[in-house]
Design a protein around this motif. Structure first.
Motif, PDB file in Angstrom:
ATOM      1  N   SER A  68     -28.298  -6.510 -30.289  1.00 15.76           N
ATOM      2  CA  SER A  68     -29.027  -7.685 -30.777  1.00 15.76           C
ATOM      3  C   SER A  68     -28.453  -8.145 -32.115  1.00 15.76           C
ATOM      4  CB  SER A  68     -30.519  -7.377 -30.941  1.00 15.76           C
ATOM      5  OG  SER A  68     -31.200  -8.512 -31.430  1.00 15.76           O
ATOM      6  N   ALA A  83     -39.065 -12.128 -30.986  1.00 18.31           N
ATOM      7  CA  ALA A  83     -39.391 -11.201 -29.897  1.00 18.31           C
ATOM      8  C   ALA A  83     -40.052 -11.950 -28.745  1.00 18.31           C
ATOM      9  CB  ALA A  83     -40.307 -10.084 -30.395  1.00 18.31           C
ATOM     10  N   VAL A 116     -37.715  -5.450 -31.748  1.00 16.80           N
ATOM     11  CA  VAL A 116     -36.391  -4.926 -31.400  1.00 16.80           C
ATOM     12  C   VAL A 116     -35.520  -4.987 -32.649  1.00 16.80           C
ATOM     13  CG1 VAL A 116     -34.355  -5.180 -29.930  1.00 16.80           C
ATOM     14  CG2 VAL A 116     -36.634  -5.733 -29.023  1.00 16.80           C
ATOM     15  N   ILE A 121     -29.296  -2.014 -28.639  1.00 18.00           N
ATOM     16  CA  ILE A 121     -30.522  -2.047 -27.850  1.00 18.00           C
ATOM     17  C   ILE A 121     -30.451  -0.898 -26.848  1.00 18.00           C
ATOM     18  CG2 ILE A 121     -31.893  -3.370 -26.190  1.00 18.00           C
ATOM     19  CD1 ILE A 121     -30.770  -5.904 -27.410  1.00 18.00           C
ATOM     20  N   SER A 125     -35.985   1.187 -26.243  1.00 18.64           N
ATOM     21  CA  SER A 125     -36.538   0.042 -26.972  1.00 18.64           C
ATOM     22  C   SER A 125     -37.180  -0.963 -26.014  1.00 18.64           C
ATOM     23  CB  SER A 125     -35.455  -0.637 -27.819  1.00 18.64           C
ATOM     24  OG  SER A 125     -34.431  -1.188 -27.011  1.00 18.64           O
ATOM     25  N   MET A 126     -36.681  -1.050 -24.791  1.00 15.06           N
ATOM     26  CA  MET A 126     -37.291  -1.932 -23.797  1.00 15.06           C
ATOM     27  C   MET A 126     -38.597  -1.333 -23.270  1.00 15.06           C
ATOM     28  SD  MET A 126     -35.388  -4.651 -23.698  1.00 15.06           S
ATOM     29  CE  MET A 126     -35.412  -4.349 -25.485  1.00 15.06           C
ATOM     30  N   LEU A 129     -41.083  -2.148 -25.901  1.00 15.47           N
ATOM     31  CA  LEU A 129     -41.430  -3.566 -25.873  1.00 15.47           C
ATOM     32  C   LEU A 129     -42.480  -3.845 -24.806  1.00 15.47           C
ATOM     33  CD1 LEU A 129     -40.458  -6.226 -27.325  1.00 15.47           C
ATOM     34  CD2 LEU A 129     -39.041  -6.617 -25.307  1.00 15.47           C
TER      35      LEU A 129
END
Length: 250
Positions: A68, A83, A116, A121, A125-126, A129
């Motif tokens: 990112s 985000a 994030v 990434i 981290s997903m 989220l």
């Protein structure tokens, strides 16, 4: 500290004319308090059992899938956030993979559970989220329902959206445009979201009585991972920007 009530069984043997009958009667004894803290010794057997799984899971969660360019912050106060834009753009891309005619997407600020960081990434981290089991859902909505949805977005100070834009003045939405075009009163539109919102979660308005609903088995977090991996394979970074898709008129 945790308190557990112990349950004991009192065995009562009753003699009747028909013969012997045993009855089990539950009786709750006085509460017993057990201290559960770091002073308890580790159970090496349990540690040996789960360690291989933990190592494997950590390796997967730390696997880098993209990069990112910016720190993707979330905000409940602002009408638009990085985000939120990233999440909604990814949601729309997921929907288009299921139905190429999908035009719009919406999430909610409360559904985005983390930010994030700028830089690598990871799969983890997903998961942070979107940690829930929500699945991608596509709703075909009337032009009137789109207007109701837009007013909901206005009343709540903006929500993460993609594929359309609107302006907020007071509690009302105006200048609603889908892919740059004004809404046509007799036309229907396909909106990508997820099952929780489609079922009325977060008190969302305008989407609970669609003309048609398409459910999918794709979990949103899995779609997020696929979205980032696809962009990475194209040789690109995640470069989300604030683009004025939701604008507040003072």
């Amino acid at each position: 500290m945790r308190t557990f009530k112990t349950l004991s069984l009192v065995i009562v043997t009753a003699w009747t004319l028909a013969g012997c009958r045993t009855t089990y009667v539950p009786r709750v004894s006085e509460p017993t308090t057990y201290s559960i803290n770091s002073s308890l010794p580790e159970d090496s057997t349990i540690i040996q059992y789960y360690t291989p799984f933990k190592i494997q899971m950590d390796q997967e969660m730390n696997r880098q899938i993209g990069y990112s360019t910016h720190f993707l912050n979330k905000s409940r106060a602002d009408a638009e956030s990085l985000a939120g834009n990233f999440f909604a753009d990814a949601l729309l891309a997921m929907g288009k993979n299921i139905d190429p005619d999908a035009q719009m997407a919406i999430a909610t600020k409360g559904g985005i559970r983390s930010e994030v960081k700028q830089g690598p990434i990871t799969v983890g981290s997903m998961f942070e989220l979107m940690p829930f089991e929500n699945t991608v859902t596509i709703l075909e909505l009337s032009a009137q329902d789109i207007t109701v949805l837009a007013d909901f977005i206005a009343k709540t100070g903006g929500q993460p959206i993609a594929g359309f834009t609107l302006k907020i003045k007071g509690d009302k939405a105006s200048d609603i445009r889908i892919n740059g075009k004004e809404i046509e009163p007799q036309q229907s539109y396909k909106l990508v979201t997820y099952d929780y919102l489609a079922n009325g979660g977060d008190y969302i308005e305008g989407i609970t009585s669609p003309i048609h609903r398409t459910n999918s088995s794709l979990r949103v977090r899995e779609g997020l991972i696929q979205y980032v991996e696809k962009i990475t394979k194209e040789g690109k970074n995640i470069n989300t920007e604030l683009d004025g898709r939701v604008t507040v008129i003072k």
